[in-house]
Design a protein around this motif. Structure first.
Motif, PDB file in Angstrom:
ATOM      1  N   ALA A 144       0.865  -1.185   0.000  1.00  0.00           N
ATOM      2  CA  ALA A 144       0.000   0.000   0.000  1.00  0.00           C
ATOM      3  C   ALA A 144       0.901   1.233   0.000  1.00  0.00           C
ATOM      4  N   THR A 145       0.425   2.298  -0.612  1.00  0.00           N
ATOM      5  CA  THR A 145       1.232   3.501  -0.780  1.00  0.00           C
ATOM      6  C   THR A 145       0.544   4.696  -0.136  1.00  0.00           C
ATOM      7  N   LYS A 146       1.349   5.565   0.461  1.00  0.00           N
ATOM      8  CA  LYS A 146       0.832   6.756   1.137  1.00  0.00           C
ATOM      9  C   LYS A 146       1.802   7.905   0.906  1.00  0.00           C
ATOM     10  N   ALA A 147       1.286   9.076   0.563  1.00  0.00           N
ATOM     11  CA  ALA A 147       2.112  10.259   0.325  1.00  0.00           C
ATOM     12  C   ALA A 147       1.942  11.296   1.431  1.00  0.00           C
ATOM     13  N   SER A 148       1.312  10.906   2.532  1.00  0.00           N
ATOM     14  CA  SER A 148       1.133  11.837   3.643  1.00  0.00           C
ATOM     15  C   SER A 148       1.300  11.089   4.963  1.00  0.00           C
ATOM     16  N   ASN A 149       1.355  11.831   6.041  1.00  0.00           N
ATOM     17  CA  ASN A 149       1.537  11.234   7.361  1.00  0.00           C
ATOM     18  C   ASN A 149       0.409  10.269   7.692  1.00  0.00           C
ATOM     19  N   CYS A 150       0.724   9.323   8.560  1.00  0.00           N
ATOM     20  CA  CYS A 150      -0.255   8.317   8.966  1.00  0.00           C
ATOM     21  C   CYS A 150      -0.262   8.217  10.491  1.00  0.00           C
ATOM     22  N   PRO A 151      -1.284   8.770  11.158  1.00  0.00           N
ATOM     23  CA  PRO A 151      -1.324   8.713  12.608  1.00  0.00           C
ATOM     24  C   PRO A 151      -1.766   7.358  13.172  1.00  0.00           C
ATOM     25  N   ASP A 152      -2.356   6.515  12.329  1.00  0.00           N
ATOM     26  CA  ASP A 152      -2.845   5.220  12.806  1.00  0.00           C
ATOM     27  C   ASP A 152      -2.910   4.255  11.624  1.00  0.00           C
ATOM     28  N   MET A 153      -2.024   3.282  11.595  1.00  0.00           N
ATOM     29  CA  MET A 153      -1.938   2.342  10.477  1.00  0.00           C
ATOM     30  C   MET A 153      -3.206   1.504  10.310  1.00  0.00           C
ATOM     31  N   ARG A 154      -4.089   1.504  11.298  1.00  0.00           N
ATOM     32  CA  ARG A 154      -5.343   0.759  11.174  1.00  0.00           C
ATOM     33  C   ARG A 154      -6.314   1.446  10.233  1.00  0.00           C
ATOM     34  N   THR A 155      -6.167   2.767  10.025  1.00  0.00           N
ATOM     35  CA  THR A 155      -7.160   3.516   9.262  1.00  0.00           C
ATOM     36  C   THR A 155      -6.601   4.353   8.113  1.00  0.00           C
ATOM     37  N   CYS A 156      -5.304   4.404   7.909  1.00  0.00           N
ATOM     38  CA  CYS A 156      -4.702   5.301   6.907  1.00  0.00           C
ATOM     39  C   CYS A 156      -4.823   4.824   5.467  1.00  0.00           C
ATOM     40  N   PHE A 157      -4.944   3.528   5.273  1.00  0.00           N
ATOM     41  CA  PHE A 157      -4.914   2.988   3.920  1.00  0.00           C
ATOM     42  C   PHE A 157      -6.294   2.512   3.503  1.00  0.00           C
ATOM     43  N   ALA A 158      -6.661   2.814   2.252  1.00  0.00           N
ATOM     44  CA  ALA A 158      -7.987   2.471   1.746  1.00  0.00           C
ATOM     45  C   ALA A 158      -8.237   0.969   1.761  1.00  0.00           C
ATOM     46  N   GLY A 159      -7.191   0.170   1.599  1.00  0.00           N
ATOM     47  CA  GLY A 159      -7.349  -1.276   1.518  1.00  0.00           C
ATOM     48  C   GLY A 159      -7.485  -1.964   2.863  1.00  0.00           C
ATOM     49  N   GLY A 160      -7.516  -1.226   3.951  1.00  0.00           N
ATOM     50  CA  GLY A 160      -7.663  -1.833   5.271  1.00  0.00           C
ATOM     51  C   GLY A 160      -6.471  -1.583   6.168  1.00  0.00           C
ATOM     52  N   SER A 161      -6.467  -2.232   7.295  1.00  0.00           N
ATOM     53  CA  SER A 161      -5.445  -2.019   8.319  1.00  0.00           C
ATOM     54  C   SER A 161      -4.082  -2.557   7.899  1.00  0.00           C
ATOM     55  N   TRP A 162      -3.052  -1.750   8.128  1.00  0.00           N
ATOM     56  CA  TRP A 162      -1.659  -2.172   7.952  1.00  0.00           C
ATOM     57  C   TRP A 162      -0.942  -2.169   9.293  1.00  0.00           C
ATOM     58  N   ASN A 163      -1.692  -2.013  10.354  1.00  0.00           N
ATOM     59  CA  ASN A 163      -1.108  -2.000  11.691  1.00  0.00           C
ATOM     60  C   ASN A 163      -0.373  -3.318  11.947  1.00  0.00           C
ATOM     61  N   THR A 164       0.855  -3.235  12.323  1.00  0.00           N
ATOM     62  CA  THR A 164       1.734  -4.359  12.661  1.00  0.00           C
ATOM     63  C   THR A 164       1.883  -5.388  11.535  1.00  0.00           C
ATOM     64  N   LYS A 165       1.772  -4.977  10.276  1.00  0.00           N
ATOM     65  CA  LYS A 165       1.910  -5.899   9.143  1.00  0.00           C
ATOM     66  C   LYS A 165       3.122  -5.602   8.272  1.00  0.00           C
ATOM     67  N   VAL A 166       3.826  -4.517   8.508  1.00  0.00           N
ATOM     68  CA  VAL A 166       4.868  -4.059   7.592  1.00  0.00           C
ATOM     69  C   VAL A 166       6.191  -4.781   7.857  1.00  0.00           C
ATOM     70  N   HIS A 167       6.750  -5.406   6.784  1.00  0.00           N
ATOM     71  CA  HIS A 167       8.015  -6.114   6.889  1.00  0.00           C
ATOM     72  C   HIS A 167       9.107  -5.524   6.001  1.00  0.00           C
ATOM     73  N   SER A 168       8.755  -4.593   5.115  1.00  0.00           N
ATOM     74  CA  SER A 168       9.719  -3.797   4.366  1.00  0.00           C
ATOM     75  C   SER A 168       9.015  -2.521   3.935  1.00  0.00           C
ATOM     76  N   LEU A 169       9.789  -1.466   3.710  1.00  0.00           N
ATOM     77  CA  LEU A 169       9.194  -0.204   3.278  1.00  0.00           C
ATOM     78  C   LEU A 169      10.093   0.486   2.283  1.00  0.00           C
ATOM     79  N   ALA A 170       9.469   1.030   1.246  1.00  0.00           N
ATOM     80  CA  ALA A 170      10.185   1.735   0.194  1.00  0.00           C
ATOM     81  C   ALA A 170       9.848   3.214   0.275  1.00  0.00           C
ATOM     82  N   ILE A 171      10.868   4.025   0.211  1.00  0.00           N
ATOM     83  CA  ILE A 171      10.693   5.476   0.187  1.00  0.00           C
ATOM     84  C   ILE A 171      11.110   5.929  -1.205  1.00  0.00           C
ATOM     85  N   THR A 172      10.169   6.525  -1.932  1.00  0.00           N
ATOM     86  CA  THR A 172      10.449   6.984  -3.296  1.00  0.00           C
ATOM     87  C   THR A 172      10.013   8.423  -3.464  1.00  0.00           C
TER      88      THR A 172
END
Length: 172
Positions: A144-172
């Motif tokens: 999932a991609t986000k171009a702004s701050n995310c105060p709560d990974m449970r609600t920031c992404f349209a596809g659902g919660s990403w809270n405690t699911k991230v195992h790698s992250l790309a900054i572009t």
């Protein structure tokens, strides 16, 4: 419009401040924690993540991304820096040097592992950076991609919660 040429200017500043070279030399002699300009050239490496962060702090490098282990930007934090003072992202969609393909190697300021525990994050203001989170190491799996701050990974992404699911992250 994204800024260009800042890396070259900062590299010249580093050369003046550190007597012609960055504070450390090659990867072979100084460790596995390295920074390198996007244009290439020699990497500057350190024996520990703390030594690398001290170098970046001394060089007045600001993080492109800060992740937190609690909602609303609280709890332990981990900063992700660009090499040599770059405080912006360019038009290249390839993960830049501030990205992390294996969060098992990253730790919050509290000593807890970052892997699977990111709950909120802040992208550097006016950096033009985009963060893509992945549910597998190596920039693989669902993302999932986000171009702004995310105060709560449970609600920031349209596809659902990403809270405690991230195992790698790309900054572009």
């Amino acid at each position: 419009m994204r800024r260009h040429g800042v890396v070259a200017v900062f590299a010249v500043l580093l050369a003046v401040v550190f007597g012609g070279q960055p504070a450390s030399a090659s990867a072979e002699s100084h460790g596995d924690y390295c920074v390198q300009a996007l244009e290439g050239g020699p990497a500057t490496c350190f024996a520990s993540e703390q030594a690398l962060e001290s170098y970046q702090t001394a060089a007045a490098v600001a993080p492109l991304l800060t992740v937190f282990d609690d909602v609303n930007y609280t709890g332990g934090y981990k900063n992700y820096y660009s090499a040599y003072g770059r405080d912006y992202c360019d038009d290249n969609l390839t993960p830049n040097e501030a990205s992390s393909g294996d969060l098992t190697k990253d730790f919050f300021s509290t000593g807890a592992k970052v892997d699977g525990d990111i709950t909120s994050f802040v992208i550097r203001a006016y950096s033009y950076c985009v963060v893509t989170v992945f549910d597998q190491p190596g920039f693989h799996g669902n993302h999932a991609t986000k171009a702004s701050n995310c105060p709560d990974m449970r609600t920031c992404f349209a596809g659902g919660s990403w809270n405690t699911k991230v195992h790698s992250l790309a900054i572009t």
